[in-house]
Structure formats: structure tokens, C-alpha cells
Write a protein that holds these residues in place. Structure first.
Motif, PDB file in Angstrom:
ATOM      1  N   ALA A 143       0.806  -1.221   0.000  1.00 15.37           N
ATOM      2  CA  ALA A 143       0.000   0.000   0.000  1.00 15.37           C
ATOM      3  C   ALA A 143       0.843   1.277   0.000  1.00 15.37           C
ATOM      4  CB  ALA A 143      -0.933   0.004   1.218  1.00 15.37           C
ATOM      5  N   GLY A 144       2.123   1.181   0.340  1.00 13.43           N
ATOM      6  CA  GLY A 144       2.966   2.372   0.435  1.00 13.43           C
ATOM      7  C   GLY A 144       3.791   2.654  -0.799  1.00 13.43           C
ATOM      8  N   ARG A 145       3.292   2.257  -1.957  1.00 10.34           N
ATOM      9  CA  ARG A 145       4.071   2.413  -3.192  1.00 10.34           C
ATOM     10  C   ARG A 145       4.476   3.848  -3.488  1.00 10.34           C
ATOM     11  NH1 ARG A 145       1.715  -1.581  -7.898  1.00 10.34           N
ATOM     12  NH2 ARG A 145       2.251  -3.538  -6.858  1.00 10.34           N
ATOM     13  N   GLU A 146       3.615   4.805  -3.139  1.00  6.33           N
ATOM     14  CA  GLU A 146       3.923   6.204  -3.484  1.00  6.33           C
ATOM     15  C   GLU A 146       5.185   6.701  -2.786  1.00  6.33           C
ATOM     16  OE1 GLU A 146       1.675   6.052   0.208  1.00  6.33           O
ATOM     17  OE2 GLU A 146       1.163   5.254  -1.754  1.00  6.33           O
ATOM     18  N   ALA A 147       5.619   6.051  -1.717  1.00  4.56           N
ATOM     19  CA  ALA A 147       6.842   6.452  -1.013  1.00  4.56           C
ATOM     20  C   ALA A 147       8.101   6.010  -1.760  1.00  4.56           C
ATOM     21  CB  ALA A 147       6.845   5.886   0.401  1.00  4.56           C
ATOM     22  N   PHE A 148       7.944   5.135  -2.771  1.00  7.80           N
ATOM     23  CA  PHE A 148       9.086   4.610  -3.533  1.00  7.80           C
ATOM     24  C   PHE A 148       8.825   4.791  -5.035  1.00  7.80           C
ATOM     25  CE2 PHE A 148       8.971   2.494   0.526  1.00  7.80           C
ATOM     26  CZ  PHE A 148      10.283   2.554   0.933  1.00  7.80           C
ATOM     27  N   PRO A 149       8.818   6.043  -5.503  1.00  7.79           N
ATOM     28  CA  PRO A 149       8.421   6.309  -6.885  1.00  7.79           C
ATOM     29  C   PRO A 149       9.519   6.125  -7.933  1.00  7.79           C
ATOM     30  CG  PRO A 149       8.882   8.376  -5.792  1.00  7.79           C
ATOM     31  CD  PRO A 149       9.044   7.284  -4.749  1.00  7.79           C
ATOM     32  N   TRP A 150      10.719   5.777  -7.519  1.00  3.47           N
ATOM     33  CA  TRP A 150      11.832   5.643  -8.461  1.00  3.47           C
ATOM     34  C   TRP A 150      12.163   4.176  -8.681  1.00  3.47           C
ATOM     35  CZ3 TRP A 150      14.112   9.730 -10.992  1.00  3.47           C
ATOM     36  CH2 TRP A 150      13.695  10.994 -10.571  1.00  3.47           C
ATOM     37  N   HIS A 151      12.390   3.823  -9.937  1.00 10.12           N
ATOM     38  CA  HIS A 151      12.741   2.454 -10.325  1.00 10.12           C
ATOM     39  C   HIS A 151      14.239   2.408 -10.596  1.00 10.12           C
ATOM     40  CE1 HIS A 151      11.742  -1.520 -11.981  1.00 10.12           C
ATOM     41  NE2 HIS A 151      12.667  -1.283 -12.896  1.00 10.12           N
ATOM     42  N   LEU A 152      14.942   1.570  -9.853  1.00 11.85           N
ATOM     43  CA  LEU A 152      16.391   1.428  -9.991  1.00 11.85           C
ATOM     44  C   LEU A 152      16.709   0.066 -10.587  1.00 11.85           C
ATOM     45  CD1 LEU A 152      19.391   2.154  -9.433  1.00 11.85           C
ATOM     46  CD2 LEU A 152      19.029   1.274  -7.105  1.00 11.85           C
ATOM     47  N   ARG A 153      17.492   0.094 -11.653  1.00 13.62           N
ATOM     48  CA  ARG A 153      17.955  -1.139 -12.292  1.00 13.62           C
ATOM     49  C   ARG A 153      19.475  -1.151 -12.239  1.00 13.62           C
ATOM     50  NH1 ARG A 153      20.355  -3.303 -16.689  1.00 13.62           N
ATOM     51  NH2 ARG A 153      19.419  -5.136 -17.665  1.00 13.62           N
ATOM     52  N   ILE A 154      20.033  -2.218 -11.646  1.00 11.74           N
ATOM     53  CA  ILE A 154      21.479  -2.404 -11.591  1.00 11.74           C
ATOM     54  C   ILE A 154      21.801  -3.642 -12.416  1.00 11.74           C
ATOM     55  CG2 ILE A 154      23.484  -2.842 -10.134  1.00 11.74           C
ATOM     56  CD1 ILE A 154      21.871  -1.565  -7.805  1.00 11.74           C
ATOM     57  N   GLY A 155      22.664  -3.503 -13.393  1.00 11.94           N
ATOM     58  CA  GLY A 155      23.070  -4.630 -14.236  1.00 11.94           C
ATOM     59  C   GLY A 155      24.509  -5.013 -13.950  1.00 11.94           C
ATOM     60  N   ILE A 156      24.728  -6.283 -13.638  1.00 11.49           N
ATOM     61  CA  ILE A 156      26.065  -6.801 -13.349  1.00 11.49           C
ATOM     62  C   ILE A 156      26.455  -7.763 -14.465  1.00 11.49           C
ATOM     63  CG2 ILE A 156      27.503  -8.092 -11.725  1.00 11.49           C
ATOM     64  CD1 ILE A 156      25.383  -7.362  -9.549  1.00 11.49           C
ATOM     65  N   GLU A 204      14.852   5.655 -12.936  1.00 11.16           N
ATOM     66  CA  GLU A 204      13.804   6.417 -13.626  1.00 11.16           C
ATOM     67  C   GLU A 204      12.653   6.686 -12.692  1.00 11.16           C
ATOM     68  OE1 GLU A 204      12.627   5.088 -17.624  1.00 11.16           O
ATOM     69  OE2 GLU A 204      14.143   3.521 -17.377  1.00 11.16           O
ATOM     70  N   TYR A 205      12.064   7.866 -12.829  1.00 16.05           N
ATOM     71  CA  TYR A 205      10.867   8.196 -12.062  1.00 16.05           C
ATOM     72  C   TYR A 205       9.711   7.374 -12.624  1.00 16.05           C
ATOM     73  CZ  TYR A 205       7.301  10.907  -9.665  1.00 16.05           C
ATOM     74  OH  TYR A 205       6.256  11.289  -8.863  1.00 16.05           O
ATOM     75  N   ASP A 206       8.990   6.694 -11.740  1.00 16.63           N
ATOM     76  CA  ASP A 206       7.963   5.735 -12.162  1.00 16.63           C
ATOM     77  C   ASP A 206       6.896   5.645 -11.065  1.00 16.63           C
ATOM     78  OD1 ASP A 206       6.752   3.598 -13.625  1.00 16.63           O
ATOM     79  OD2 ASP A 206       7.853   2.151 -12.395  1.00 16.63           O
ATOM     80  N   LEU A 207       6.177   6.730 -10.858  1.00 11.09           N
ATOM     81  CA  LEU A 207       5.212   6.819  -9.761  1.00 11.09           C
ATOM     82  C   LEU A 207       4.163   5.719  -9.801  1.00 11.09           C
ATOM     83  CD1 LEU A 207       4.257   8.369  -7.281  1.00 11.09           C
ATOM     84  CD2 LEU A 207       2.891   9.818  -8.803  1.00 11.09           C
TER      85      LEU A 207
END
Length: 150
Positions: free
Chosen positions: A33-46, A128-131
């Protein structure tokens, strides 16, 4: 302090095109339910070096990549700034996906790690911002396809 659900993981064997893929998804985020607190999508590629069948890392390579993953995780998730979404292993790469609260804090911590003189493996990240969490949907949708999770 932001509320973060206790993680619960599903392991899904799937494919990316013709290639095998192993995906671990934090199922607790399906109904978070708290998704709006984490609006950024981080992708790390190794980038994996030692590969076995079908572009999957060897057991020895997995040890190294898992060590690096631990460093990245402790840095990114510090102070509750990020929540783990998924880990994808396929095509000679380990991809870590997180949802982030403060992108500047995450960026600063990742830049510090990138500046370290010795790297276990080459890696890169993008945020990336992804609300509306659209970028998280492919991994969350995998949970709908896996009968063990539903």
C-alpha cells in the motif's frame, strides 16, 4: 521512517526469448500500500564473466556476483531508502531491481561504490521516475503466471 513490508520471495524459472532466466521476486510488493513512497525504479546490471550453459553464470561466478550483490544491497537499502523488487539472472547478466524513495541518496551511494578502485565485476545502474510502478509490472506480473505463488 517509511513503512517497508517484510520481504517474501518467489523463485520463478522462466525465459527471455529463447534463453532461460531465473527470477526472484519480492511478492510482498504485489499488494504494498505504500508504493507512493518509492516512486523511483532502480535497475542495476552486473556483467557475469564465467558462463556455463545457455549464458547462465557458473557456480563460482555466482559466488562472486552474490558478494557484489550484497555490497550493492546494503548500500542501496541503507536507512530504508529502497526496497528490493526482483533479481533476474539471464543472458550473462544479473539484474537487480529496486524501488527507491530518495534518488539522490541512492545515486550518491552507488557513485561511491563505482568509484572504488577494485570492482568484483563490471556493473552499471539507471534510475527512472515511475510513480505508477509501470516499470515494476513485468516482474510483478510473473507472480500471476506462477501457480505456486497464487
Amino acid at each position: 521512517m517509511r513503512a517497508i513490508p517484510a520481504p517474501f520471495y518467489a523463485l520463478i524459472n522462466t525465459t527471455l526469448g529463447e534463453d532461460p532466466a531465473v527470477v526472484v521476486v519480492n511478492t510482498a510488493l504485489r499488494s504494498f500500500a505504500g508504493r507512493e513512497a518509492f516512486p523511483w525504479h532502480l535497475r542495476i546490471g552486473i556483467a557475469c564473466r564465467e558462463l556455463g550453459d545457455n549464458g547462465m553464470p557458473t557456480p563460482e561466478e555466482l559466488e562472486v556476483v552474490t558478494r557484489l550483490e550484497g555490497q550493492l544491497e546494503s548500500s542501496v537499502e541503507a536507512d530504508g531508502n529502497a526496497v528490493f523488487l526482483a533479481r533476474i539472472t539471464a543472458r550473462g547478466e544479473r539484474v537487480l531491481l529496486y524501488r527507491v524513495h530518495d534518488p539522490e541518496e541512492a545515486n550518491d551511494r552507488l557513485q561511491e561504490l563505482l568509484a572504488a578502485p577494485a570492482q568484483l565485476r563490471e556493473w552499471e545502474f539507471q534510475m527512472e521516475y515511475d510513480l505508477d510502478w509501470a516499470l515494476a509490472q513485468p516482474e510483478l506480473d510473473l507472480l500471476l503466471q506462477d501457480s505456486k505463488v497464487n
